[in-house]
Design an enzyme around this catalytic site. Structure first.
Site, PDB file in Angstrom:
ATOM      1  N   SER A 117     -10.861  -9.912  16.900  1.00 40.39           N
ATOM      2  CA  SER A 117     -12.109 -10.324  17.545  1.00 40.39           C
ATOM      3  C   SER A 117     -12.981 -11.356  16.387  1.00 40.39           C
ATOM      4  CB  SER A 117     -13.035  -9.247  17.706  1.00 40.39           C
ATOM      5  OG  SER A 117     -14.255  -9.742  18.583  1.00 40.39           O
TER       6      SER A 117
ATOM      7  N   ASP B  98      -7.622 -11.715  28.520  1.00 41.30           N
ATOM      8  CA  ASP B  98      -8.822 -11.848  27.458  1.00 41.30           C
ATOM      9  C   ASP B  98      -9.789 -12.642  27.966  1.00 41.30           C
ATOM     10  OD1 ASP B  98     -10.469 -12.174  25.367  1.00 41.30           O
ATOM     11  OD2 ASP B  98      -9.183 -11.996  24.213  1.00 41.30           O
TER      12      ASP B  98
ATOM     13  N   HIS C  49      -9.631  -8.325  25.571  1.00 41.75           N
ATOM     14  CA  HIS C  49      -9.882  -8.644  24.261  1.00 41.75           C
ATOM     15  C   HIS C  49      -9.654  -7.412  23.345  1.00 41.75           C
ATOM     16  CE1 HIS C  49     -12.184 -11.095  21.361  1.00 41.75           C
ATOM     17  NE2 HIS C  49     -12.848 -10.159  21.228  1.00 41.75           N
TER      18      HIS C  49
END
Length: 892
Positions: free
Chosen positions: A500, A587, A619
Site C-alpha cells: 500500500s 484492486d 488492495h
C-alpha cells in the site's frame, strides 16, 4: 494496556519478504519455516462472552480462519465450529451484550463492502452441516455497513450505518439482531461521519465533516443539530465515551496544541476541560479504557518507543501489576472482560512473544494458561527489536525500530527497509512477523516511523504534508545512510519492501534514489497518485479534503503537478533496481494497467523484474494461499539480489498457486491507451429485433454462490426500441429499462427501480442528466460523457450482438457508471469462434471479450450465436464487487 476488541474491518495487509544464502553462519539459528511465521495461528483472537459462560476464538478450518466457541472451562479440543468461510478469513467479531449472538462482518473478494452476519453460539448444525447457519442481517450488495454502537441497555440492537441511499454518506439504522429488522433513525444529509450514544442508548452526538475538511461535533436535538465543538482539518477531535451522569463525554483532541490529549466535553455547552495529556510530553494519547461494570475511566496509555500505561482505578492497576510480575520483560494486554469484570483474558507480548494468552480469575487471583499464538514458533530463535532514532535530510528526528539477526556480529549486513502502510499510521514495539522473518534470514531490518506517521504529535504529522516522494522519502533514505554509517548495513545489499503506501515508498525509492537499493518488492503500491485519489470510494468522502491537503489537490494546476511529479509511474524509465511487483486484479486503488507499465518499463530496458497477479485479490492479499505463494517468491527474489538465506520451495499447494499467479513479464502486453475524445460509437451491422430472452444467472462471491433469474425483452417503440431487464433477487425485483435509438443502437434513456431506489438518466448532447432517489430524497446526476453511450443498460449485450462480428474484429465504445457518475471506456475484441452449450441448446458462437480500456479490472466475455445473433452466454468479472463472477446462460 487494554485494546478493546471491536470490528476490525479494515482489509488486513499481510505483506512479504525474505532472504537468501544457503550457508548458515556459525551461531545463526536454523531457518524458521515461513508457514509457521505467516500461516494462520492455531488459535487467536479469543473473547469471553459478557456473561462469562463462553469463550469464542479464531482457528483455521479448511485452511481459512473461522470462529469457534467453547465453554470457558472446556478444553479447546471440545470447541464447536460456528462459521464455514472457505475463501477469505473472518477478520473480526464481537459478542452481543446479552451473550446470545456472535456478530461478524464479511466482504466479497476484497471489495470492501461489508455486510453484518450473526450466529447463535448455542445453536446446533443442521443435518449434514458442520456449523449452525450464519444469518446475513443486512443482505445488501455494493453497500458498506458501518457499526456505531451496541447498547448495553438494549442487547438485541446494533446501531449501524448504511450507504445504500448515498454511497458517500451512511444513514443511521437501528438493527434488531434477532430478526434482522432495520429501522431508519436518521437520514444523513449533513455530512455526518459518526454517531455517539450515551450509556442508556440515547443518540446524543454526531461528528460532521465540514466542506473545508474541519471536524464538527454536533449535539443531536429532536429536530436539529447544534454545533458545540470543532477542530481544523489538521487537528483531531473525537468523542470517545459518555460519563455515567450523561452530561459529559470523554473526548480526544489536540485543538490549538501539538499533542492529542484526553478531554472532558460538556455535551450541552461544548465547554471542555483537560483530563490528561502525556505526562512525559512526548506523544499523543494512545487510548483510554473504561470499566465494563461502572463505565468509569480506569486506564490511559501512550506509546513512544514503548507503551506506558497510567491506571485510574487502584484495584485494576494492582491486578495488572501482579500479573506483569509473573512475566518479566513482557507487556500486558487485557483483551477481554466479562460484564462483572471477575474474569479477564490477558495476553503477554513482547518483541519475541506474539502472544501468550491466559484466563485471570480476579477473585481467586489465579492465572490459567489458555494458548500461545503461533504455538510452533520457536521463541528462543527470535531476534530483539530495538528503538533507535536518526536525523533526516532537514534535521528532523525520525524514530524507528531496528531488528538485527541473531547469532551474527551485526556488521556489514544485508538490510531490508520496511516502510509501513497508511501512511497515517505507525509501527510499534512488539512481535512483527516480517521483521522476525527477515532477521531469521540474516537481514538487518529497519522500520522507520517517517514524518506523517501518527502518534508523535501534530507537528510531526503535518511535516509530511505535500511530501510524498520528497521529505517522507528522505526519511527512509537517511535511515539507510544511518545504518551504513553505523557499519550495520552493507551499502551494496540494501533492499526495500512494502505494501500500500509502503509499496508506493518502495516504487518511489527505486525511482527517486535509483542507486540506493539493490532489490525491491512492491505489494499493491500506487504508482500514479492522480489515479489513487480518483479511486477514493464514495464512503471516504469525508476524508477527501484530508487527502487533498496532505497529499496535494489534483483540482488545482499546482497540486496536480505536485502529484504527477511524485508519481513513480511518470519516471518509470529511471528504475534499474531489480523489482518484484505484486498486484491484485480487483484492486480498487491501484490500476492494473499502471502496475504493468512499471513491469514493462524494466523489461524493455533489460532490467530484472518479476510480476505476480492474483485474480482473486483486491488492495492487499487476504487469501492465505496467495500470501504464502507471494512470500515464497519474495523470499527467493530478495535472496538472489541481497545475499541472505532463503527457504527453497513450499507445500505442493503453495508451489502450484505461485505458478498460477506468476506472470512472465515477456507476455505482458499493455493495451494501447484509448483517447476518450476519439471514441465515438461502433456502427451496427443489423438492428435489434422484438422478442424476449430468459437467462439463468449464477453470482459467485466470497466462496458462496447465488442463483438468480433474468429476463430481457425488446419492444418496438416507434422511433426507438424499449429494452427491459428484470432480475429476481432476494431483495425483490430489480427493473432496468432503456430507450435505444433504432439503427445506431445508442442509449437515449435509462431507468432503474428496486424497492425504494429509483434512478432516471437521459443521454443527450454528450451529457448524462437525471436524478437518483431513495425514500423520497433526491440526488442529481450531471456528467459530461465526451460522446455517445453504446452497449449499456438493459439490452446492451443484444446491441453488441448486432455489430459486424468476425474473427479479429475490434472496436471501442463508452458506458456510463451511474454509481460513480463516470464514463467507462471499453475495448471489444472478437477472440474467436467456439461451440458453447447452455440450457437452451448448443450454439456455434463468437467469443467476444470486452474489457476496460484503462486496464481496470472490469471484464466480460459474451458468446453470441453466429446465425441468430442471440446472446447465449455471458461471464462477467465485477470489479465493483471485489471480483465477483456473474454467469448468465440462455434458458429459452
Amino acid at each position: 494496556m487494554v485494546k478493546k476488541p471491536w470490528f476490525v474491518l479494515s482489509c488486513v495487509l499481510i505483506l512479504t519478504s525474505m532472504a537468501i544464502a544457503q550457508n548458515k553462519p556459525i551461531g545463526q539459528p536454523p531457518l524458521i519455516d515461513r508457514d509457521i511465521i505467516f500461516g494462520d495461528p492455531e488459535i487467536a483472537g479469543a473473547q469471553l462472552s459478557p456473561d462469562g459462560r463462553y469463550m469464542a476464538f479464531l482457528r483455521p478450518w479448511k485452511d481459512t480462519r473461522n470462529i469457534y466457541v467453547k465453554s470457558v472451562n472446556e478444553p479447546f479440543s471440545a470447541a464447536r465450529l460456528l462459521t464455514t468461510e472457505t475463501k477469505r478469513p473472518v477478520a473480526g467479531y464481537l459478542w452481543t451484550q446479552d451473550s446470545k449472538y456472535i456478530v461478524f462482518a464479511k466482504d466479497h473478494d476484497g471489495d470492501e463492502n461489508f455486510n453484518v452476519y450473526a450466529v447463535d453460539p448455542a445453536a446446533k448444525p443442521a443435518a449434514g452441516e458442520e456449523a449452525p447457519p450464519s444469518r446475513d442481517l443486512t443482505g445488501l450488495k455494493g453497500v458498506r455497513v458501518m457499526l456505531y454502537a451496541a447498547p448495553k441497555t438494549d442487547p438485541d440492537v446494533l446501531y449501524i450505518g448504511l450507504n445504500d441511499r448515498d454511497k458517500a454518506w451512511h444513514d443511521l439504522y437501528k438493527l434488531k439482531i434477532s430478526t434482522g429488522e432495520k429501522t431508519l433513525v436518521r437520514k444523513n444529509t449533513d455530512r455526518i461521519t459518526g454517531w455517539s450514544f450515551d450509556l442508556k442508548g440515547n443518540l446524543r452526538l454526531a461528528t460532521r465533516s465540514a466542506d473545508n475538511g474541519d471536524t464538527e461535533i454536533m449535539r443531536v436535538d429532536a429536530d436539529k443539530f447544534t454545533l458545540i465543538y470543532s477542530c481544523s482539518v489538521f487537528e483531531t477531535c473525537n468523542p470517545m465515551h459518555f460519563r455515567p451522569d450523561g452530561t459529559h463525554a470523554y473526548m480526544e483532541s489536540n485543538k490549538g496544541t501539538d499533542l492529542v490529549s484526553l478531554m472532558m466535553l460538556d455535551t450541552e455547552t461544548g465547554k471542555t476541560e483537560m483530563v490528561e495529556s502525556d505526562p512525559l510530553g512526548k506523544v499523543d494519547l494512545g487510548g483510554a479504557l473504561f470499566s465494563e461494570k461502572t463505565d468509569e475511566l480506569i486506564e490511559t496509555w501512550y506509546t513512544a518507543d514503548r507503551t506506558k500505561v497510567y491506571f485510574k482505578d487502584k484495584a485494576f492497576g494492582d491486578d495488572n501489576h501482579w500479573i506483569e510480575k509473573q512475566f518479566p520483560g513482557k507487556e500486558l494486554r487485557v483483551i477481554s472482560r466479562t460484564r462483572d469484570e471477575d474474569l479477564w483474558l490477558v495476553t503477554m507480548v513482547s518483541d519475541t512473544e506474539p502472544g501468550q494468552t491466559l484466563l485471570f480469575d480476579r477473585k481467586a487471583r489465579k492465572l490459567t494458561p489458555q494458548y500461545k499464538v503461533w504455538e510452533k514458533l520457536p521463541r528462543e530463535e527470535l531476534a530483539e527489536m530495538k528503538s533507535i532514532s536518526y536525523k533526516s535530510s532537514d534535521g528532523l528526528e525520525i524514530p524507528a525500530y531496528l531488528t538485527l539477526p541473531k547469532g551474527v556480529s551485526g556488521k556489514n549486513l544485508p538490510t531490508i527497509i520496511l516502510p509501513h502502510g497508511g501512511p497515517w499510521g505507525r509501527d510499534e514495539w512488539g512481535y512483527h512477523p516480517l521483521s522476525q522473518f527477515f532477521a531469521n534470514r540474516g537481514y538487518a531490518v529497519l522500520q522507520p516511523n517517517f514524518r506523517a506517521s501518527t502518534g508523535y504529535g501534530r507537528k510531526f504529522l503535518d511535516a509530511g504534508n505535500l511530501e510524498w516522494g520528497r521529505k517522507m522519502q528522505d526519511d527512509l533514505t537517511w535511515g539507510v545512510k544511518y545504518l551504513v554509517a553505523q557499519g550495520i548495513a552493507d551499502p551494496k545489499r540494501v533492499g526495500i519492501m512494502g505494501g500500500s503506501y509502503g509499496g508506493y515508498a518502495t516504487l518511489a525509492g527505486v525511482v527517486f534514489t535509483p542507486d540506493l537499493y539493490a532489490a525491491a518488492v512492491d505489494v499493491v503500491g500506487p504508482s500514479n497518485l492522480i489515479t489513487l485519489l480518483e479511486s477514493i470510494p464514495p464512503y471516504w468522502e469525508a476524508a477527501r479534503k484530508v487527502f487533498a491537503v496532505r497529499m496535494g489537490d489534483a483540482s488545482t494546476p499546482e497540486g496536480k503537478k505536485l502529484l504527477m511529479d511524485a508519481s513513480p509511474l511518470n519516471s518509470a524509465d529511471k528504475i534499474k533496481t531489480p523489482l518484484l511487483v505484486a498486484q491484485g486484479a480487483n484492486d480498487p486503488r491501484v490500476n492494473r494497467r499502471e502496475a504493468e507499465q512499471i513491469v514493462i518499463a524494466l523489461r524493455d530496458r533489460g532490467f530484472n523484474v518479476e510480476y505476480i497477479l492474483a485474480p482473486d485479490e483486491g488492495h492487499g492479499f487476504a487469501r492465505p494461499i496467495n500470501n504464502m505463494a507471494l512470500f515464497m517468491a519474495a523470499e527467493k527474489f530478495l535472496a538472489q539480489h541481497l545475499g541472505g538465506r532463503y527457504q527453497e520451495g513450499g507445500t505442493a499447494e503453495e508451489v502450484a498457486r505461485l505458478k498460477e499467479i506468476t506472470v512472465d513479464p515477456k507476455t505482458v502486453v499493455l493495451a494501447k491507451k484509448v483517447d476518450a475524445a476519439a471514441v465515438g460509437a461502433p456502427t451496427p451491422a443489423s438492428d435489434l429485433k422484438a422478442g424476449k430472452y430468459n437467462y439463468q444467472v449464477k453470482l459467485e462471491m466470497g466462496g458462496q454462490s447465488m442463483n438468480l433469474k433474468v429476463s430481457t425483452s425488446i419492444a418496438d417503440g416507434g422511433g426507438s426500441w424499449t429494452a427491459i431487464d428484470q432480475t429476481e433477487t432476494p431483495q425483490g425485483t430489480a427493473t432496468d429499462t432503456a430507450t435505444i435509438q433504432k439503427t445506431s443502437l445508442l442509449v437515449q434513456k435509462r431507468s432503474l427501480k428496486q424497492g425504494p431506489v429509483a434512478i432516471d438518466v437521459d443521454f443527450a448532447g454528450n451529457k448524462a442528466t437525471g436524478k437518483m432517489s431513495m425514500n423520497g430524497q433526491e440526488k442529481p446526476i450531471n456528467a459530461d460523457l465526451g460522446g455517445p453511450v453504446f452497449g449499456d443498460a438493459a439490452g446492451g449485450d443484444l446491441a453488441i450482438a448486432c455489430l459486424p462480428l468476425a474473427e479479429g474484429y475490434t472496436t471501442n465504445f463508452r458506458n456510463f457508471d451511474i454509481q460513480t457518475q463516470k464514463v467507462k471506456l471499453l475495448q471489444l475484441n472478437v477472440a474467436g469462434a467456439e461451440s458453447v452449450t447452455v440450457p437452451a441448446g448448443t450454439f456455434d458462437a463468437w467469443r467476444v471479450e470486452v474489457a476496460a480500456a484503462d486496464g481496470g479490472a472490469d471484464k466480460k466475455t459474451l458468446w453470441i450465436a453466429k446465425d441468430s445473433h442471440k446472446v447465449v452466454k455471458v461471464k462477467a468479472v465485477l470489479a465493483s464487487m471485489g471480483g465477483a463472477v456473474m454467469t448468465l446462460e440462455l434458458a429459452e
